[in-house]
Design a protein around this motif. Sequence first.
Motif, mmCIF file in Angstrom:
data_model
loop_
_atom_site.group_PDB
_atom_site.id
_atom_site.type_symbol
_atom_site.label_atom_id
_atom_site.label_comp_id
_atom_site.label_asym_id
_atom_site.label_seq_id
_atom_site.Cartn_x
_atom_site.Cartn_y
_atom_site.Cartn_z
ATOM 1 N N ARG A 67 0.813 -1.246 0.081
ATOM 2 C CA ARG A 67 0.188 -0.011 -0.096
ATOM 3 C C ARG A 67 0.877 1.222 0.064
ATOM 4 N NH1 ARG A 67 -0.853 2.367 5.075
ATOM 5 N NH2 ARG A 67 -0.144 1.288 6.790
ATOM 6 N N HIS A 117 1.804 4.966 0.909
ATOM 7 C CA HIS A 117 2.260 5.640 2.527
ATOM 8 C C HIS A 117 1.971 6.952 2.222
ATOM 9 C CE1 HIS A 117 2.957 1.799 4.777
ATOM 10 N NE2 HIS A 117 4.023 1.736 3.579
ATOM 11 N N THR A 118 1.633 7.946 3.131
ATOM 12 C CA THR A 118 1.426 9.244 2.787
ATOM 13 C C THR A 118 2.517 9.898 2.357
ATOM 14 O OG1 THR A 118 -0.240 9.158 4.773
ATOM 15 C CG2 THR A 118 0.697 11.314 4.183
ATOM 16 N N SER A 119 3.770 9.438 2.895
ATOM 17 C CA SER A 119 4.904 10.331 2.435
ATOM 18 C C SER A 119 5.118 10.140 1.007
ATOM 19 C CB SER A 119 6.177 9.720 3.264
ATOM 20 O OG SER A 119 6.227 8.129 3.300
ATOM 21 N N THR A 152 -6.463 12.425 4.029
ATOM 22 C CA THR A 152 -5.568 11.156 4.524
ATOM 23 C C THR A 152 -6.097 10.071 3.645
ATOM 24 O OG1 THR A 152 -6.421 11.994 6.583
ATOM 25 C CG2 THR A 152 -5.510 9.785 6.617
ATOM 26 N N ASP A 158 -5.974 3.802 5.240
ATOM 27 C CA ASP A 158 -5.161 3.285 6.166
ATOM 28 C C ASP A 158 -3.967 3.734 6.511
ATOM 29 O OD1 ASP A 158 -6.960 1.032 5.916
ATOM 30 O OD2 ASP A 158 -5.738 0.293 4.017
ATOM 31 N N GLU A 159 -3.875 5.310 6.371
ATOM 32 C CA GLU A 159 -2.720 6.200 6.842
ATOM 33 C C GLU A 159 -3.359 6.984 8.074
ATOM 34 O OE1 GLU A 159 0.510 6.294 5.908
ATOM 35 O OE2 GLU A 159 0.041 4.262 5.543
ATOM 36 N N ARG A 160 -2.456 7.533 8.834
ATOM 37 C CA ARG A 160 -2.805 8.414 9.882
ATOM 38 C C ARG A 160 -2.389 9.731 9.462
ATOM 39 N NH1 ARG A 160 -4.133 5.771 15.420
ATOM 40 N NH2 ARG A 160 -4.282 3.595 14.905
ATOM 41 N N GLU A 161 -1.432 10.192 8.690
ATOM 42 C CA GLU A 161 -0.576 11.282 8.414
ATOM 43 C C GLU A 161 -1.620 11.972 7.174
ATOM 44 O OE1 GLU A 161 3.373 13.218 6.710
ATOM 45 O OE2 GLU A 161 3.218 10.874 7.626
#
Length: 184
Positions: free
Chosen positions: A48, A50-52, A147, A150-153
């Motif tokens: 998946r 990621h936010t970054s 968001t 499945d991410e928080r950032e």
Amino acid sequence: MAKTSQPVRRAALLASAVAVLGSLTACGTEQHTETASRQLPATGGTTRCHTSELRASVGRMDPGAGQRNFPVVLTNVSSRTCTLHGYPGAAFTDASGRQLGPDPKRTPEKAATVTLAPGRSAWAGLRYASPEVSGARAATPAALLVTPPDEREQLKVRWTGGEVPVGGNASSVFLTVLAPGSGP
């Protein structure tokens, strides 16, 4: 209270600790299984996004009969292929970062896994009734916080779409599942 020898007490404590750890491990496994079922595994070694690894943007408004529709776009800015599955989160905020109105409601749709090669995008539709038409209490946000699934950032996008509904009977904002591309 009967006296118990030191080795027997240690064995009982050890057995209790093993039982507690076993039950915690079982709970963790159930939780992991539940998470895994929501987040479908990708094939070919991709995982998946990621936010970054993502950049968020909001596309051009596509007005409808009393509606405002915007594509919320997530673009893979990493050098690897990754996946997104489901709905992004979204929240309008004022200049101080305070959320305006409730979280958007998710439209009832079946989610699919979207595979994003580097530079590719996925989008979700953000829609609401025009406050001028609906009579909802309105505010003009400074930003939209997005968001990824499945991410928080969160990713912050400057909001240039004007007023949004933040209260009243016709104040619902809706969000669709992610689909490949950058908009309709």
